[in-house]
Each structure stands twice: as C-alpha cells, then as structure tokens.
Design a protein around this motif. Sequence first.
Motif, mmCIF file in Angstrom:
data_model
loop_
_atom_site.group_PDB
_atom_site.id
_atom_site.type_symbol
_atom_site.label_atom_id
_atom_site.label_comp_id
_atom_site.label_asym_id
_atom_site.label_seq_id
_atom_site.Cartn_x
_atom_site.Cartn_y
_atom_site.Cartn_z
ATOM 1 N N ASP A 60 0.813 -1.211 0.000
ATOM 2 C CA ASP A 60 0.000 0.000 0.000
ATOM 3 C C ASP A 60 0.853 1.271 0.000
ATOM 4 O O ASP A 60 0.393 2.333 -0.422
ATOM 5 C CB ASP A 60 -0.933 0.027 1.222
ATOM 6 C CG ASP A 60 -1.987 -1.061 1.167
ATOM 7 O OD1 ASP A 60 -2.448 -1.394 0.050
ATOM 8 O OD2 ASP A 60 -2.349 -1.581 2.242
ATOM 9 N N VAL A 61 2.073 1.180 0.469
ATOM 10 C CA VAL A 61 2.936 2.355 0.580
ATOM 11 C C VAL A 61 3.321 2.909 -0.797
ATOM 12 O O VAL A 61 3.199 4.121 -1.030
ATOM 13 C CB VAL A 61 4.167 2.060 1.462
ATOM 14 C CG1 VAL A 61 5.115 3.249 1.492
ATOM 15 C CG2 VAL A 61 3.721 1.684 2.879
ATOM 16 N N PRO A 62 3.767 2.079 -1.763
ATOM 17 C CA PRO A 62 4.062 2.635 -3.095
ATOM 18 C C PRO A 62 2.819 3.234 -3.769
ATOM 19 O O PRO A 62 2.938 4.226 -4.495
ATOM 20 C CB PRO A 62 4.575 1.430 -3.890
ATOM 21 C CG PRO A 62 5.058 0.463 -2.861
ATOM 22 C CD PRO A 62 4.179 0.675 -1.665
ATOM 23 N N ALA A 63 1.642 2.662 -3.515
ATOM 24 C CA ALA A 63 0.411 3.222 -4.093
ATOM 25 C C ALA A 63 0.143 4.608 -3.508
ATOM 26 O O ALA A 63 -0.295 5.525 -4.219
ATOM 27 C CB ALA A 63 -0.773 2.300 -3.838
ATOM 28 N N LEU A 64 0.403 4.782 -2.212
ATOM 29 C CA LEU A 64 0.242 6.087 -1.576
ATOM 30 C C LEU A 64 1.266 7.083 -2.136
ATOM 31 O O LEU A 64 0.941 8.236 -2.407
ATOM 32 C CB LEU A 64 0.395 5.974 -0.059
ATOM 33 C CG LEU A 64 0.219 7.279 0.721
ATOM 34 C CD1 LEU A 64 -1.233 7.748 0.651
ATOM 35 C CD2 LEU A 64 0.655 7.104 2.163
ATOM 36 N N GLU A 65 2.483 6.617 -2.340
ATOM 37 C CA GLU A 65 3.529 7.474 -2.905
ATOM 38 C C GLU A 65 3.144 7.929 -4.310
ATOM 39 O O GLU A 65 3.295 9.101 -4.665
ATOM 40 C CB GLU A 65 4.864 6.733 -2.930
ATOM 41 C CG GLU A 65 5.998 7.572 -3.466
ATOM 42 C CD GLU A 65 7.322 6.822 -3.510
ATOM 43 O OE1 GLU A 65 8.349 7.487 -3.661
ATOM 44 O OE2 GLU A 65 7.336 5.586 -3.414
ATOM 45 N N ASP A 66 2.623 7.000 -5.128
ATOM 46 C CA ASP A 66 2.192 7.342 -6.477
ATOM 47 C C ASP A 66 1.047 8.354 -6.425
ATOM 48 O O ASP A 66 1.032 9.323 -7.188
ATOM 49 C CB ASP A 66 1.759 6.078 -7.226
ATOM 50 C CG ASP A 66 1.288 6.378 -8.626
ATOM 51 O OD1 ASP A 66 2.075 6.943 -9.412
ATOM 52 O OD2 ASP A 66 0.116 6.059 -8.937
ATOM 53 N N TYR A 67 0.102 8.141 -5.523
ATOM 54 C CA TYR A 67 -1.020 9.068 -5.359
ATOM 55 C C TYR A 67 -0.492 10.460 -5.000
ATOM 56 O O TYR A 67 -0.897 11.461 -5.576
ATOM 57 C CB TYR A 67 -1.978 8.566 -4.281
ATOM 58 C CG TYR A 67 -3.025 9.580 -3.907
ATOM 59 C CD1 TYR A 67 -4.145 9.781 -4.706
ATOM 60 C CD2 TYR A 67 -2.904 10.339 -2.745
ATOM 61 C CE1 TYR A 67 -5.108 10.718 -4.373
ATOM 62 C CE2 TYR A 67 -3.854 11.271 -2.406
ATOM 63 C CZ TYR A 67 -4.958 11.459 -3.220
ATOM 64 O OH TYR A 67 -5.908 12.399 -2.883
ATOM 65 N N TYR A 68 0.431 10.511 -4.039
ATOM 66 C CA TYR A 68 0.992 11.799 -3.624
ATOM 67 C C TYR A 68 1.711 12.484 -4.786
ATOM 68 O O TYR A 68 1.562 13.696 -4.988
ATOM 69 C CB TYR A 68 1.958 11.631 -2.447
ATOM 70 C CG TYR A 68 2.619 12.926 -2.076
ATOM 71 C CD1 TYR A 68 1.924 13.884 -1.348
ATOM 72 C CD2 TYR A 68 3.916 13.220 -2.490
ATOM 73 C CE1 TYR A 68 2.509 15.105 -1.036
ATOM 74 C CE2 TYR A 68 4.504 14.429 -2.179
ATOM 75 C CZ TYR A 68 3.804 15.369 -1.449
ATOM 76 O OH TYR A 68 4.376 16.567 -1.148
ATOM 77 N N ASP A 69 2.470 11.730 -5.574
ATOM 78 C CA ASP A 69 3.170 12.305 -6.731
ATOM 79 C C ASP A 69 2.176 12.897 -7.731
ATOM 80 O O ASP A 69 2.398 13.990 -8.261
ATOM 81 C CB ASP A 69 4.037 11.257 -7.423
ATOM 82 C CG ASP A 69 5.256 10.857 -6.608
ATOM 83 O OD1 ASP A 69 5.612 11.590 -5.656
ATOM 84 O OD2 ASP A 69 5.848 9.799 -6.915
ATOM 85 N N ARG A 70 1.071 12.171 -7.994
ATOM 86 C CA ARG A 70 0.061 12.675 -8.933
ATOM 87 C C ARG A 70 -0.654 13.898 -8.350
ATOM 88 O O ARG A 70 -0.974 14.844 -9.077
ATOM 89 C CB ARG A 70 -0.933 11.571 -9.296
ATOM 90 C CG ARG A 70 -0.291 10.502 -10.193
ATOM 91 C CD ARG A 70 -1.257 9.425 -10.620
ATOM 92 N NE ARG A 70 -1.544 8.567 -9.471
ATOM 93 C CZ ARG A 70 -2.748 8.146 -9.129
ATOM 94 N NH1 ARG A 70 -3.797 8.462 -9.850
ATOM 95 N NH2 ARG A 70 -2.916 7.376 -8.074
ATOM 96 N N LEU A 71 -0.881 13.896 -7.041
ATOM 97 C CA LEU A 71 -1.503 15.038 -6.375
ATOM 98 C C LEU A 71 -0.588 16.265 -6.463
ATOM 99 O O LEU A 71 -1.032 17.380 -6.751
ATOM 100 C CB LEU A 71 -1.779 14.689 -4.913
ATOM 101 C CG LEU A 71 -2.701 15.585 -4.113
ATOM 102 C CD1 LEU A 71 -4.101 15.600 -4.720
ATOM 103 C CD2 LEU A 71 -2.770 15.103 -2.667
#
Length: 99
Positions: A60-71
């Motif tokens: 779940d951590v890389p998915a959160l990182e990807d979300y933050y990058d897109r945000l």
Amino acid sequence: MSMKLNLKLLSTRFFQAKEQPCVPEDSVNRYLLEHVLRPNLEGNLLRLGDIDFSAFDADDVPALEDYYDRLYKASEDLTQFAQTVARVPPAPNTVRSFC
C-alpha cells in the motif's frame, strides 16, 4: 502577443465541471490516505507510535507514494494555470456595463 481570457466562459466551465477529486483515490489504502497523508498535508505531523501498521500492507505504501506524486503534479498544474491567468492584463469592456 496579447492574450485574452473570457472570464464568463471560464466561470461556466468551472460550474459545469463534476465535483470529484482531481486525482483518483481508488487505489489508495483509506487508512493511509485519511490517517497518515491528509493529516500530514494539513500540518498535523504524526509520530510512528500513532500509526496503526496493521491497517495497511507494505504494497500500500508505493500506491500512496504514487497518489501523492500525482496530487503534487496536479497542484503544480493548477499553480501554473493560476499564474497564467494572473498574467493576463485587464482589458476595457467594449460595451458600457453601467449607467
């Protein structure tokens, strides 16, 4: 080159836009999103002891990182748009708008 901006049309387009997150949240663990990322973005820093590590998996951590990058990218794009709008000089109205 002079740039023109139709504020009435821009306002109409904003009004017609669907209210939804600018970055899809589907792939993000809800716990990480609501109890880790958002509080941190709002300035409420967490201590490691405050995090429930059983509420998410390591995947779940890389998915959160990807979300933050897109945000962050969406934030940069919005900032660039606002700066572009701010650079458009005011222009006199061609039709009298008041008596």
